[in-house]
Motif scaffolding. Structure first.
Motif, PDB file in Angstrom:
ATOM      1  N   MET A   1      19.660  19.409  60.399  1.00  0.00           N
ATOM      2  CA  MET A   1      18.957  20.214  59.398  1.00  0.00           C
ATOM      3  C   MET A   1      19.894  21.294  58.886  1.00  0.00           C
ATOM      4  N   LYS A   2      20.144  21.296  57.599  1.00  0.00           N
ATOM      5  CA  LYS A   2      21.160  22.184  57.023  1.00  0.00           C
ATOM      6  C   LYS A   2      20.795  23.664  57.178  1.00  0.00           C
ATOM      7  N   HIS A   3      19.506  23.961  57.193  1.00  0.00           N
ATOM      8  CA  HIS A   3      19.072  25.358  57.240  1.00  0.00           C
ATOM      9  C   HIS A   3      18.590  25.759  58.636  1.00  0.00           C
ATOM     10  N   ALA A   4      19.002  25.041  59.654  1.00  0.00           N
ATOM     11  CA  ALA A   4      18.447  25.230  60.995  1.00  0.00           C
ATOM     12  C   ALA A   4      18.570  26.662  61.496  1.00  0.00           C
ATOM     13  N   GLU A   5      19.710  27.301  61.257  1.00  0.00           N
ATOM     14  CA  GLU A   5      19.934  28.626  61.833  1.00  0.00           C
ATOM     15  C   GLU A   5      19.404  29.770  60.983  1.00  0.00           C
ATOM     16  N   THR A   6      18.696  29.436  59.906  1.00  0.00           N
ATOM     17  CA  THR A   6      18.045  30.493  59.136  1.00  0.00           C
ATOM     18  C   THR A   6      16.654  30.811  59.678  1.00  0.00           C
ATOM     19  N   VAL A   7      16.245  30.143  60.741  1.00  0.00           N
ATOM     20  CA  VAL A   7      14.980  30.448  61.393  1.00  0.00           C
ATOM     21  C   VAL A   7      15.062  31.854  61.982  1.00  0.00           C
ATOM     22  N   THR A   8      13.923  32.541  62.030  1.00  0.00           N
ATOM     23  CA  THR A   8      13.879  33.883  62.608  1.00  0.00           C
ATOM     24  C   THR A   8      14.402  33.876  64.043  1.00  0.00           C
ATOM     25  N   PHE A   9      15.216  34.853  64.381  1.00  0.00           N
ATOM     26  CA  PHE A   9      15.910  35.017  65.660  1.00  0.00           C
ATOM     27  C   PHE A   9      17.126  34.090  65.787  1.00  0.00           C
ATOM     28  N   GLY A  10      17.448  33.338  64.753  1.00  0.00           N
ATOM     29  CA  GLY A  10      18.592  32.430  64.830  1.00  0.00           C
ATOM     30  C   GLY A  10      19.714  32.866  63.918  1.00  0.00           C
ATOM     31  N   GLY A  11      20.946  32.524  64.283  1.00  0.00           N
ATOM     32  CA  GLY A  11      22.081  32.711  63.390  1.00  0.00           C
ATOM     33  C   GLY A  11      22.527  34.136  63.179  1.00  0.00           C
ATOM     34  N   GLY A  12      22.288  35.018  64.139  1.00  0.00           N
ATOM     35  CA  GLY A  12      22.713  36.403  63.974  1.00  0.00           C
ATOM     36  C   GLY A  12      24.182  36.639  64.247  1.00  0.00           C
ATOM     37  N   GLY A  13      24.827  35.720  64.946  1.00  0.00           N
ATOM     38  CA  GLY A  13      26.253  35.853  65.235  1.00  0.00           C
ATOM     39  C   GLY A  13      26.585  36.943  66.231  1.00  0.00           C
ATOM     40  N   LEU A  14      25.674  37.275  67.129  1.00  0.00           N
ATOM     41  CA  LEU A  14      25.895  38.333  68.113  1.00  0.00           C
ATOM     42  C   LEU A  14      27.043  37.992  69.058  1.00  0.00           C
ATOM     43  N   ASP A  15      27.976  38.926  69.226  1.00  0.00           N
ATOM     44  CA  ASP A  15      29.012  38.816  70.250  1.00  0.00           C
ATOM     45  C   ASP A  15      28.386  39.253  71.565  1.00  0.00           C
ATOM     46  N   ARG A  16      28.070  38.300  72.426  1.00  0.00           N
ATOM     47  CA  ARG A  16      27.353  38.601  73.659  1.00  0.00           C
ATOM     48  C   ARG A  16      28.259  39.166  74.762  1.00  0.00           C
ATOM     49  N   ALA A  17      29.558  39.204  74.511  1.00  0.00           N
ATOM     50  CA  ALA A  17      30.514  39.907  75.386  1.00  0.00           C
ATOM     51  C   ALA A  17      30.368  39.511  76.854  1.00  0.00           C
ATOM     52  N   GLU A  18      30.360  38.232  77.108  1.00  0.00           N
ATOM     53  CA  GLU A  18      30.222  37.763  78.490  1.00  0.00           C
ATOM     54  C   GLU A  18      31.375  38.244  79.363  1.00  0.00           C
ATOM     55  N   ASP A  19      32.537  38.443  78.752  1.00  0.00           N
ATOM     56  CA  ASP A  19      33.682  38.922  79.527  1.00  0.00           C
ATOM     57  C   ASP A  19      33.432  40.310  80.114  1.00  0.00           C
ATOM     58  N   LEU A  20      32.674  41.140  79.386  1.00  0.00           N
ATOM     59  CA  LEU A  20      32.389  42.486  79.884  1.00  0.00           C
ATOM     60  C   LEU A  20      31.415  42.457  81.060  1.00  0.00           C
ATOM     61  N   ARG A  21      30.593  41.437  81.157  1.00  0.00           N
ATOM     62  CA  ARG A  21      29.679  41.325  82.295  1.00  0.00           C
ATOM     63  C   ARG A  21      30.473  41.137  83.591  1.00  0.00           C
ATOM     64  N   ARG A  22      31.631  40.490  83.479  1.00  0.00           N
ATOM     65  CA  ARG A  22      32.450  40.197  84.660  1.00  0.00           C
ATOM     66  C   ARG A  22      33.482  41.282  84.963  1.00  0.00           C
ATOM     67  N   HIS A  23      33.665  42.236  84.021  1.00  0.00           N
ATOM     68  CA  HIS A  23      34.688  43.261  84.198  1.00  0.00           C
ATOM     69  C   HIS A  23      34.102  44.644  83.912  1.00  0.00           C
ATOM     70  N   PRO A  24      33.440  45.234  84.908  1.00  0.00           N
ATOM     71  CA  PRO A  24      32.801  46.536  84.695  1.00  0.00           C
ATOM     72  C   PRO A  24      33.776  47.632  84.299  1.00  0.00           C
ATOM     73  N   GLU A  25      35.040  47.509  84.702  1.00  0.00           N
ATOM     74  CA  GLU A  25      36.015  48.533  84.321  1.00  0.00           C
ATOM     75  C   GLU A  25      36.280  48.503  82.823  1.00  0.00           C
ATOM     76  N   MET A  26      36.272  47.338  82.216  1.00  0.00           N
ATOM     77  CA  MET A  26      36.422  47.230  80.762  1.00  0.00           C
ATOM     78  C   MET A  26      35.173  47.754  80.059  1.00  0.00           C
ATOM     79  N   LEU A  27      34.020  47.438  80.628  1.00  0.00           N
ATOM     80  CA  LEU A  27      32.763  47.861  80.033  1.00  0.00           C
ATOM     81  C   LEU A  27      32.630  49.380  80.038  1.00  0.00           C
ATOM     82  N   SER A  28      33.027  50.006  81.127  1.00  0.00           N
ATOM     83  CA  SER A  28      32.878  51.456  81.248  1.00  0.00           C
ATOM     84  C   SER A  28      33.776  52.229  80.287  1.00  0.00           C
TER      85      SER A  28
END
Length: 313
Positions: A1-28
């Motif tokens: 479906m060409k418009h699949a990610e235009t659904v509400t809550f979809g396609g925001g492009g959030l950088d979820r920063a998973e690397d920061l979850r594993r490195h509290p010193e970087m996060l702080s």
């Protein structure tokens, strides 16, 4: 479906920063912006078309801080501030019908906590994704304070994306429950149903939770058969929508019915109907004499709208 990610809550492009979850010193080392949520309601800006973030240390004595992502070099956290004594508490709290807003003297001027389902269509895709993520994870923390394996208390870790048990060592992670929601068509008609708990006139696409060991296609066929007695042939995936009320992932599918005689299970569904494309256009325009339109922002509305516009492919 060409418009699949235009659904509400979809396609925001959030950088979820998973690397920061594993490195509290970087996060702080990063500046912090916090999105507070009160009883699941995010803080909105004065114009009610965006989230309101609070800079620096904020509400540090409330809830578990959950890292939502990284925006412009800042760490975005969410906190559950439900213990906050707010103004304007209403009897309408919770659900689609909650139009109440709550404020507090310590909040920025003009901001207020508001029901996400009331505000979701006014938010940008990025703000909507942030809000959905924050609400879903905070709800999970609220209900998973004890280990499902041994019953011991659990503690948050990985910047809010894990709870660890000191008793048995088991690690628990936020869960998402898959739900199939089906656009079932036969020729020029679409199948709609009404739950026993819904008001008269409110119909939507059929939906149901997936079961262990079940494919999406099998779940679509099973749910439609159980609720309406309709047999479904070919099934194709269309789009998905995170639905944090409290923690579902709606998997939108198109199913082609190979029968049309409706026989409902009254314990599952109050009523089911076939509606023509022309009648569905009247429904979504708000002009139908009996049927109310599906709520804008919900994936059912999205699927029906794209079916009418012939943009499912």
């Amino acid at each position: 479906m060409k418009h699949a990610e235009t659904v509400t809550f979809g396609g925001g492009g959030l950088d979820r920063a998973e690397d920061l979850r594993r490195h509290p010193e970087m996060l702080s080392a990063l500046p912090v912006r916090t999105l507070p949520l009160w009883r699941g309601k995010p803080l909105l800006n004065a114009s009610r078309d965006g989230l309101a973030f609070i800079g620096g240390p904020a509400f540090t004595d409330h809830g578990t801080p959950v890292l939502i992502g990284r925006i412009d070099g800042a760490a975005i956290f969410a906190r559950d501030v439900s213990a906050l004594r707010v103004e304007d508490v209403s009897d309408m709290l919770g659900g689609f019908t909650d139009t109440s807003e709550q404020t507090h003297v310590d909040l920025p001027d003009g901001t207020a906590f508001a029901e996400l389902r009331q505000a979701m269509t006014r938010l940008s895709p990025l703000d909507a994704e942030i809000a959905a993520t924050a609400k879903g994870v905070l709800d999970w923390h609220r209900t998973h304070g004890f280990c499902a394996n041994c019953g011991s208390p659990t503690d948050a870790g990985k910047a809010g994306w894990m709870r660890g048990c000191a008793g048995c060592g088991r690690m628990h992670f936020p869960r998402t429950d898959p739900v199939v929601i089906m656009l079932i068509t036969r020729g020029n008609s679409v199948l709609l149903g009404r739950s026993p708990a819904w008001p008269e006139g409110f119909f939507s696409c059929l939906a149901g939770f997936m079961e262990p060991g079940e494919t999406l296609e099998a779940a679509v066929r099973r749910e439609v058969w159980e609720e309406t007695g309709i047999r479904v042939g070919p099934v194709s995936y269309l789009s998905s929508q995170p639905w944090p009320f409290p923690g579902s992932l709606m998997l939108g599918a198109h199913g082609e019915a190979i029968s049309e005689q409706i026989e409902i299970d009254p314990e599952e569904i109050a009523e089911a109907i076939w509606l023509s494309r022309e009648d569905m256009a009247e429904v979504l325009a708000g002009n139908h004499a009996r049927i109310l339109p599906a709520r804008e922002g919900a994936i059912a509305h999205f699927l029906l709208q794209n079916w009418l516009a012939d943009t499912l492919d």
